[in-house]
Design a protein around this motif. Structure first.
Motif, PDB file in Angstrom:
ATOM      1  N   SER A  63      25.405  59.559  55.154  1.00 28.01           N
ATOM      2  CA  SER A  63      25.028  58.207  54.739  1.00 28.01           C
ATOM      3  C   SER A  63      23.839  58.198  53.793  1.00 28.01           C
ATOM      4  O   SER A  63      23.359  57.129  53.409  1.00 28.01           O
ATOM      5  CB  SER A  63      24.703  57.356  55.977  1.00 28.01           C
ATOM      6  N   ARG A 111      20.849  59.381  54.588  1.00 26.20           N
ATOM      7  CA  ARG A 111      19.585  59.292  55.319  1.00 26.20           C
ATOM      8  C   ARG A 111      18.882  60.637  55.325  1.00 26.20           C
ATOM      9  O   ARG A 111      19.517  61.690  55.438  1.00 26.20           O
ATOM     10  CB  ARG A 111      19.840  58.825  56.760  1.00 26.20           C
ATOM     11  N   GLU A 127      19.078  59.855  63.744  1.00 25.55           N
ATOM     12  CA  GLU A 127      18.325  58.816  63.061  1.00 25.55           C
ATOM     13  C   GLU A 127      17.387  58.106  64.034  1.00 25.55           C
ATOM     14  O   GLU A 127      17.457  58.301  65.249  1.00 25.55           O
ATOM     15  CB  GLU A 127      19.279  57.798  62.415  1.00 25.55           C
ATOM     16  N   THR A 140      20.225  52.581  62.801  1.00 28.40           N
ATOM     17  CA  THR A 140      21.105  53.432  62.007  1.00 28.40           C
ATOM     18  C   THR A 140      20.985  53.121  60.519  1.00 28.40           C
ATOM     19  O   THR A 140      21.492  53.853  59.694  1.00 28.40           O
ATOM     20  CB  THR A 140      22.559  53.253  62.448  1.00 28.40           C
ATOM     21  N   ASP A 158      18.045  52.980  59.045  1.00 30.00           N
ATOM     22  CA  ASP A 158      16.838  53.610  58.522  1.00 30.00           C
ATOM     23  C   ASP A 158      17.213  54.667  57.495  1.00 30.00           C
ATOM     24  O   ASP A 158      18.088  55.506  57.719  1.00 30.00           O
ATOM     25  CB  ASP A 158      16.047  54.276  59.654  1.00 30.00           C
ATOM     26  N   ASP A 159      16.510  54.638  56.350  1.00 27.65           N
ATOM     27  CA  ASP A 159      16.769  55.636  55.312  1.00 27.65           C
ATOM     28  C   ASP A 159      15.984  56.911  55.543  1.00 27.65           C
ATOM     29  O   ASP A 159      16.315  57.960  55.009  1.00 27.65           O
ATOM     30  CB  ASP A 159      16.418  55.059  53.942  1.00 27.65           C
ATOM     31  N   LEU A 160      14.906  56.831  56.346  1.00 34.67           N
ATOM     32  CA  LEU A 160      14.065  57.996  56.592  1.00 34.67           C
ATOM     33  C   LEU A 160      13.642  58.007  58.040  1.00 34.67           C
ATOM     34  O   LEU A 160      13.129  57.020  58.566  1.00 34.67           O
ATOM     35  CB  LEU A 160      12.829  57.954  55.683  1.00 34.67           C
ATOM     36  N   THR A 161      13.850  59.146  58.715  1.00 38.56           N
ATOM     37  CA  THR A 161      13.410  59.330  60.086  1.00 38.56           C
ATOM     38  C   THR A 161      12.561  60.595  60.171  1.00 38.56           C
ATOM     39  O   THR A 161      12.989  61.655  59.717  1.00 38.56           O
ATOM     40  CB  THR A 161      14.611  59.470  61.055  1.00 38.56           C
TER      41      THR A 161
END
Length: 282
Positions: free
Chosen positions: A254, A256, A264, A268, A270-273
């Motif tokens: 996706s 991420r 994540e 779900t 979130d672009d950055l974890t």
């Protein structure tokens, strides 16, 4: 009696004849070729011809290929069986040699060496060993992480692999690494979490070159289908005192970016974890 030729009558009978039609012997003392043509040509065999200038040709009568055999009685490994040379004004500047392999008991393995002369003397540039490995720049293969089918070994900057495209457009060269679950030539579908390819970075540890310090891997990241191949990139490093890599970062199907974790964050979307010291989120 002088002047007679030994010939067959076409029915299997052998006898002497004063008629020399169909038999030709020509050439100099050092370059003589006997040929049979027309109705007297070899039946069911290859036609062996020399054009008088620079071409030696074998034309098989059947669908089988023309075959050259160098059958040599050898007792040791690495001994010559047959050799083809390319000479420039009498000096050999290129050579292909087929040698005996290591199995001196069964005598059923062999290698092919390719030699060139970059500075006046022949050196081995490449070989195909008895296991089918292509070795460039050295006389034997060496296990680096695994014993690969293609190896480039050198002591200078030539220890590399270059892929370049020369065209007046926006396209580039490619390095393709593929994976199928079937036999060679069978496109059996891969599954979620199958590794599709990996680049390893290996250093000598004083014993061998089989321990990776870091790697970049590509995995299937979902359920694949026809023209549908979800994927993720995984970046791993090896900790001090360890012998295997640990995943540090991934980019999932996706898009991420996950640092220090394989899942994540709270959403779900979130672009950055980022996960550090038990804390997850951003």
């Amino acid at each position: 009696t002088a002047g007679y030729y030994l010939k067959t009558d076409g029915s299997g009978n052998l006898g002497w004849s004063l008629d020399n039609s169909g038999v030709s012997l020509s050439g100099s003392t050092n370059n003589t070729v006997a040929t049979v043509t027309g109705a007297n040509a070899l039946q069911g065999e290859a036609t062996f011809t020399y054009n008088g200038t620079d071409t030696l040709e074998i034309q098989p009568a059947s669908a089988t290929p023309a075959i050259f055999i160098g059958d040599s009685n050898r007792t040791g490994a690495g001994q010559g069986l047959v050799q083809y040379k390319g000479n420039w004004n009498g000096t050999t500047v290129a050579r292909i040699t087929m040698d005996s392999g290591a199995d001196t008991s069964n005598k059923d393995d062999g290698i092919i060496r390719f030699d060139t002369a970059p500075a006046g003397s022949l050196i081995e540039a490449m070989r195909i060993d008895s296991s089918g490995r292509l070795v460039v720049g050295h006389t034997s293969s060496y296990e680096v992480y695994t014993t690969s089918k293609v190896q480039v070994l050198a002591t200078d900057g030539s220890a590399g692999l270059s892929i370049s495209r020369w065209s007046n457009n926006s396209s580039s060269g490619y390095l393709n690494i593929g994976k199928s679950r079937g036999a060679i030539g069978t496109a059996t579908i891969v599954q979620d979490d199958d590794r599709l390819g990996q680049i390893n970075f290996i250093g000598a540890d004083g014993t061998d070159l089989v321990t990776a310090a870091a790697s970049i891997s590509a995995f299937v990241d979902g359920t694949p289908g026809s023209n549908d191949m979800p994927g993720r990139l995984v970046f791993s490093t090896t900790a001090d005192g360890a012998a295997t890599e640990t995943e540090r970062m991934r980019i999932d199907s996706s898009g991420r970016l996950l640092l220090g974790t394989t899942t994540e964050g709270g959403s779900t979307a979130d672009d950055l974890t980022i996960a550090t010291a038990g804390h997850t989120g951003i």
